[in-house]
Design a protein around this motif. Structure first.
Motif, PDB file in Angstrom:
ATOM      1  N   CYS A 214     -67.384  86.877  34.265  1.00 60.57           N
ATOM      2  CA  CYS A 214     -67.160  86.377  35.616  1.00 60.57           C
ATOM      3  C   CYS A 214     -66.929  84.871  35.545  1.00 60.57           C
ATOM      4  O   CYS A 214     -67.765  84.149  34.990  1.00 60.57           O
ATOM      5  CB  CYS A 214     -68.377  86.689  36.482  1.00 60.57           C
ATOM      6  N   PRO A 215     -65.819  84.378  36.080  1.00 60.12           N
ATOM      7  CA  PRO A 215     -65.573  82.936  36.042  1.00 60.12           C
ATOM      8  C   PRO A 215     -66.522  82.131  36.928  1.00 60.12           C
ATOM      9  O   PRO A 215     -66.649  80.925  36.757  1.00 60.12           O
ATOM     10  CB  PRO A 215     -64.129  82.788  36.518  1.00 60.12           C
ATOM     11  N   VAL A 216     -67.219  82.771  37.847  1.00 62.46           N
ATOM     12  CA  VAL A 216     -68.149  82.071  38.732  1.00 62.46           C
ATOM     13  C   VAL A 216     -69.540  82.006  38.117  1.00 62.46           C
ATOM     14  O   VAL A 216     -70.151  80.941  38.047  1.00 62.46           O
ATOM     15  CB  VAL A 216     -68.205  82.757  40.120  1.00 62.46           C
ATOM     16  N   THR A 217     -70.054  83.148  37.653  1.00 62.04           N
ATOM     17  CA  THR A 217     -71.431  83.206  37.157  1.00 62.04           C
ATOM     18  C   THR A 217     -71.531  83.199  35.638  1.00 62.04           C
ATOM     19  O   THR A 217     -72.609  82.962  35.100  1.00 62.04           O
ATOM     20  CB  THR A 217     -72.139  84.472  37.665  1.00 62.04           C
TER      21      THR A 217
ATOM     22  N   SER B 219     -69.585  91.184  39.149  1.00 61.68           N
ATOM     23  CA  SER B 219     -70.442  90.390  38.270  1.00 61.68           C
ATOM     24  C   SER B 219     -71.818  91.034  38.171  1.00 61.68           C
ATOM     25  O   SER B 219     -72.324  91.593  39.148  1.00 61.68           O
ATOM     26  CB  SER B 219     -70.566  88.950  38.783  1.00 61.68           C
ATOM     27  N   SER B 220     -72.417  90.962  36.993  1.00 56.01           N
ATOM     28  CA  SER B 220     -73.739  91.556  36.799  1.00 56.01           C
ATOM     29  C   SER B 220     -74.855  90.608  37.233  1.00 56.01           C
ATOM     30  O   SER B 220     -76.022  90.990  37.253  1.00 56.01           O
ATOM     31  CB  SER B 220     -73.927  91.982  35.341  1.00 56.01           C
ATOM     32  N   VAL B 221     -74.506  89.385  37.599  1.00 57.83           N
ATOM     33  CA  VAL B 221     -75.451  88.390  38.111  1.00 57.83           C
ATOM     34  C   VAL B 221     -74.904  87.909  39.452  1.00 57.83           C
ATOM     35  O   VAL B 221     -73.695  87.766  39.628  1.00 57.83           O
ATOM     36  CB  VAL B 221     -75.582  87.204  37.121  1.00 57.83           C
ATOM     37  N   THR B 222     -75.791  87.646  40.402  1.00 64.03           N
ATOM     38  CA  THR B 222     -75.343  87.195  41.719  1.00 64.03           C
ATOM     39  C   THR B 222     -74.929  85.729  41.696  1.00 64.03           C
ATOM     40  O   THR B 222     -75.349  84.952  40.833  1.00 64.03           O
ATOM     41  CB  THR B 222     -76.463  87.391  42.771  1.00 64.03           C
ATOM     42  N   ASP B 223     -74.111  85.352  42.666  1.00 64.80           N
ATOM     43  CA  ASP B 223     -73.690  83.957  42.789  1.00 64.80           C
ATOM     44  C   ASP B 223     -74.715  83.179  43.619  1.00 64.80           C
ATOM     45  O   ASP B 223     -75.796  83.685  43.909  1.00 64.80           O
ATOM     46  CB  ASP B 223     -72.280  83.865  43.389  1.00 64.80           C
ATOM     47  N   SER B 224     -74.372  81.973  44.023  1.00 64.70           N
ATOM     48  CA  SER B 224     -75.320  81.114  44.746  1.00 64.70           C
ATOM     49  C   SER B 224     -75.701  81.662  46.128  1.00 64.70           C
ATOM     50  O   SER B 224     -76.707  81.262  46.693  1.00 64.70           O
ATOM     51  CB  SER B 224     -74.740  79.710  44.896  1.00 64.70           C
ATOM     52  N   THR B 225     -74.904  82.586  46.652  1.00 67.42           N
ATOM     53  CA  THR B 225     -75.232  83.187  47.943  1.00 67.42           C
ATOM     54  C   THR B 225     -76.137  84.410  47.791  1.00 67.42           C
ATOM     55  O   THR B 225     -76.574  84.983  48.785  1.00 67.42           O
ATOM     56  CB  THR B 225     -73.964  83.614  48.704  1.00 67.42           C
ATOM     57  N   GLY B 226     -76.391  84.816  46.552  1.00 62.96           N
ATOM     58  CA  GLY B 226     -77.234  85.978  46.307  1.00 62.96           C
ATOM     59  C   GLY B 226     -76.481  87.289  46.216  1.00 62.96           C
ATOM     60  O   GLY B 226     -77.087  88.351  46.117  1.00 62.96           O
ATOM     61  N   ASP B 227     -75.153  87.214  46.274  1.00 61.45           N
ATOM     62  CA  ASP B 227     -74.326  88.421  46.208  1.00 61.45           C
ATOM     63  C   ASP B 227     -73.556  88.466  44.887  1.00 61.45           C
ATOM     64  O   ASP B 227     -73.144  87.429  44.370  1.00 61.45           O
ATOM     65  CB  ASP B 227     -73.310  88.433  47.357  1.00 61.45           C
ATOM     66  N   PRO B 228     -73.319  89.661  44.362  1.00 57.52           N
ATOM     67  CA  PRO B 228     -72.451  89.759  43.186  1.00 57.52           C
ATOM     68  C   PRO B 228     -71.019  89.435  43.598  1.00 57.52           C
ATOM     69  O   PRO B 228     -70.634  89.652  44.744  1.00 57.52           O
ATOM     70  CB  PRO B 228     -72.592  91.216  42.740  1.00 57.52           C
ATOM     71  N   VAL B 229     -70.246  88.889  42.676  1.00 60.48           N
ATOM     72  CA  VAL B 229     -68.855  88.538  42.956  1.00 60.48           C
ATOM     73  C   VAL B 229     -67.983  89.726  42.571  1.00 60.48           C
ATOM     74  O   VAL B 229     -68.154  90.307  41.501  1.00 60.48           O
ATOM     75  CB  VAL B 229     -68.427  87.288  42.162  1.00 60.48           C
TER      76      VAL B 229
ATOM     77  N   VAL C 154     -57.914  90.737  38.364  1.00 58.88           N
ATOM     78  CA  VAL C 154     -57.530  89.495  39.030  1.00 58.88           C
ATOM     79  C   VAL C 154     -58.808  88.669  39.173  1.00 58.88           C
ATOM     80  O   VAL C 154     -59.579  88.865  40.106  1.00 58.88           O
ATOM     81  CB  VAL C 154     -56.874  89.768  40.397  1.00 58.88           C
ATOM     82  N   LEU C 155     -59.034  87.766  38.219  1.00 54.21           N
ATOM     83  CA  LEU C 155     -60.298  87.030  38.159  1.00 54.21           C
ATOM     84  C   LEU C 155     -60.229  85.705  38.912  1.00 54.21           C
ATOM     85  O   LEU C 155     -60.509  84.634  38.392  1.00 54.21           O
ATOM     86  CB  LEU C 155     -60.715  86.812  36.701  1.00 54.21           C
ATOM     87  N   LEU C 156     -59.842  85.800  40.168  1.00 52.94           N
ATOM     88  CA  LEU C 156     -59.855  84.653  41.076  1.00 52.94           C
ATOM     89  C   LEU C 156     -60.985  84.840  42.061  1.00 52.94           C
ATOM     90  O   LEU C 156     -61.218  85.955  42.547  1.00 52.94           O
ATOM     91  CB  LEU C 156     -58.546  84.556  41.858  1.00 52.94           C
TER      92      LEU C 156
END
Length: 74
Positions: free
Chosen positions: A14-17, A30-40, A50-52
């Protein structure tokens, strides 16, 4: 929908996490949540992930192709 090969899925992150991605239905998640607590979630277009980030995907889709294609490099 074309399946994502297990070999490709093993190396994608995941390019975010930075976490591994899991194939869930028509998305990679994503197997880990982002800063909002949700998976991407990332869409899969004709078997190509499409990894945007979702908000960037909307902007890229709304822009004309000549607006986000850079000048040709020599």
């Amino acid at each position: 929908m074309s399946p994502i090969s297990s070999d490709l899925l093993a190396v994608l992150r995941c390019p975010v996490t930075g976490s591994a991605l899991v194939h869930e239905g028509e998305f990679l998640v994503s197997s880990v949540t982002d800063s909002t607590g949700d998976p991407v979630q990332y869409s899969i277009d004709e078997g190509i992930p499409v990894l945007l980030r979702p908000e960037l995907l909307v902007a890229a889709t709304e822009a004309g192709s000549d607006e986000h294609d850079g000048p040709a490099k020599k």
